[in-house]
Design a protein around this motif. Structure first.
Motif, PDB file in Angstrom:
ATOM      1  N   THR A   1       6.044   6.245   1.879  1.00 37.89           N
ATOM      2  CA  THR A   1       5.942   4.990   2.333  1.00 37.89           C
ATOM      3  C   THR A   1       5.798   4.337   1.451  1.00 37.89           C
ATOM      4  O   THR A   1       3.905   4.368   1.061  1.00 37.89           O
ATOM      5  CB  THR A   1       6.764   5.167   3.272  1.00 37.89           C
ATOM      6  N   VAL A   2       5.974   2.754   0.769  1.00 36.31           N
ATOM      7  CA  VAL A   2       5.043   1.412   1.011  1.00 36.31           C
ATOM      8  C   VAL A   2       5.056   0.942   1.561  1.00 36.31           C
ATOM      9  O   VAL A   2       6.037  -0.117   2.721  1.00 36.31           O
ATOM     10  CB  VAL A   2       5.826   1.126  -0.350  1.00 36.31           C
ATOM     11  N   ILE A   3       4.022  -0.123   2.226  1.00 34.37           N
ATOM     12  CA  ILE A   3       3.872  -0.081   3.650  1.00 34.37           C
ATOM     13  C   ILE A   3       3.472  -2.047   3.368  1.00 34.37           C
ATOM     14  O   ILE A   3       2.404  -2.012   2.311  1.00 34.37           O
ATOM     15  CB  ILE A   3       3.415  -0.006   5.040  1.00 34.37           C
TER      16      ILE A   3
ATOM     17  N   MET B   1       0.966  -1.039  -0.108  1.00 36.72           N
ATOM     18  CA  MET B   1       0.456  -0.401  -0.288  1.00 36.72           C
ATOM     19  C   MET B   1       1.148   1.278   0.388  1.00 36.72           C
ATOM     20  O   MET B   1       1.323   1.251   1.123  1.00 36.72           O
ATOM     21  CB  MET B   1      -1.426   0.100   1.075  1.00 36.72           C
ATOM     22  N   ASN B   2       0.126   1.883  -0.959  1.00 42.34           N
ATOM     23  CA  ASN B   2       1.130   3.577  -0.569  1.00 42.34           C
ATOM     24  C   ASN B   2       0.771   4.255  -0.262  1.00 42.34           C
ATOM     25  O   ASN B   2      -0.076   4.140   0.099  1.00 42.34           O
ATOM     26  CB  ASN B   2       0.914   4.212  -2.176  1.00 42.34           C
ATOM     27  N   THR B   3       1.777   5.408   0.684  1.00 39.29           N
ATOM     28  CA  THR B   3       0.930   5.914   2.584  1.00 39.29           C
ATOM     29  C   THR B   3       2.307   6.641   1.710  1.00 39.29           C
ATOM     30  O   THR B   3       2.820   7.354   1.542  1.00 39.29           O
ATOM     31  CB  THR B   3       1.658   5.110   3.252  1.00 39.29           C
ATOM     32  N   THR B   4       1.352   7.890   2.748  1.00 39.35           N
ATOM     33  CA  THR B   4       1.449   9.596   2.828  1.00 39.35           C
ATOM     34  C   THR B   4       1.806   9.943   4.050  1.00 39.35           C
ATOM     35  O   THR B   4       1.042   9.557   5.060  1.00 39.35           O
ATOM     36  CB  THR B   4       1.107  10.224   1.878  1.00 39.35           C
ATOM     37  N   ALA B   5       2.815  10.603   5.085  1.00 37.72           N
ATOM     38  CA  ALA B   5       3.597  11.175   6.136  1.00 37.72           C
ATOM     39  C   ALA B   5       1.939  12.029   6.351  1.00 37.72           C
ATOM     40  O   ALA B   5       1.782  12.962   4.949  1.00 37.72           O
ATOM     41  CB  ALA B   5       4.109  12.149   6.031  1.00 37.72           C
ATOM     42  N   TYR B   6       2.552  12.170   7.238  1.00 39.66           N
ATOM     43  CA  TYR B   6       1.002  13.654   7.797  1.00 39.66           C
ATOM     44  C   TYR B   6       1.756  13.549   9.334  1.00 39.66           C
ATOM     45  O   TYR B   6       2.026  13.348   9.716  1.00 39.66           O
ATOM     46  CB  TYR B   6      -0.735  12.564   7.914  1.00 39.66           C
TER      47      TYR B   6
END
Length: 84
Positions: free
Chosen positions: A75-77, A1-6
């Motif tokens: 990040t890819v998790i 899963m592609n994730t984004t910093a928040y």
């Protein structure tokens, strides 16, 4: 899963569908994995107080190690569920 910093304390990724949730007010800690709004997966490398559904926790990494891995724009998790 592609994730984004928040917010400088978490990575957030959208799930392909909404899931049932049982949100409770909590203070998430580094390593916590939670469901937010039923359709977003959040992995914490810092802490935050909000209403989440707790799904799990990463036990094998320190807060510093999680920060090195997750404090990036994207990040890819990949999650893997193991049965006992």
């Amino acid at each position: 899963m592609n994730t984004t910093a928040y917010g400088g304390f978490e990575q957030v990724g959208s799930l392909p569908q909404s899931f049932s949730r049982g949100d409770t007010q909590m203070t998430a800690q580094p390593g916590d994995i939670v469901l937010y709004s039923g359709n977003q997966l959040v992995v914490f490398f810092g802490s935050n107080s909000w209403s989440y559904t707790k799904l799990g926790h990463i036990n094998d990494l320190s807060a510093d190690e999680l920060t090195v891995l997750l404090d990036k724009d994207q990040t890819v998790i990949e999650l893997q569920i193991k049965s006992k």
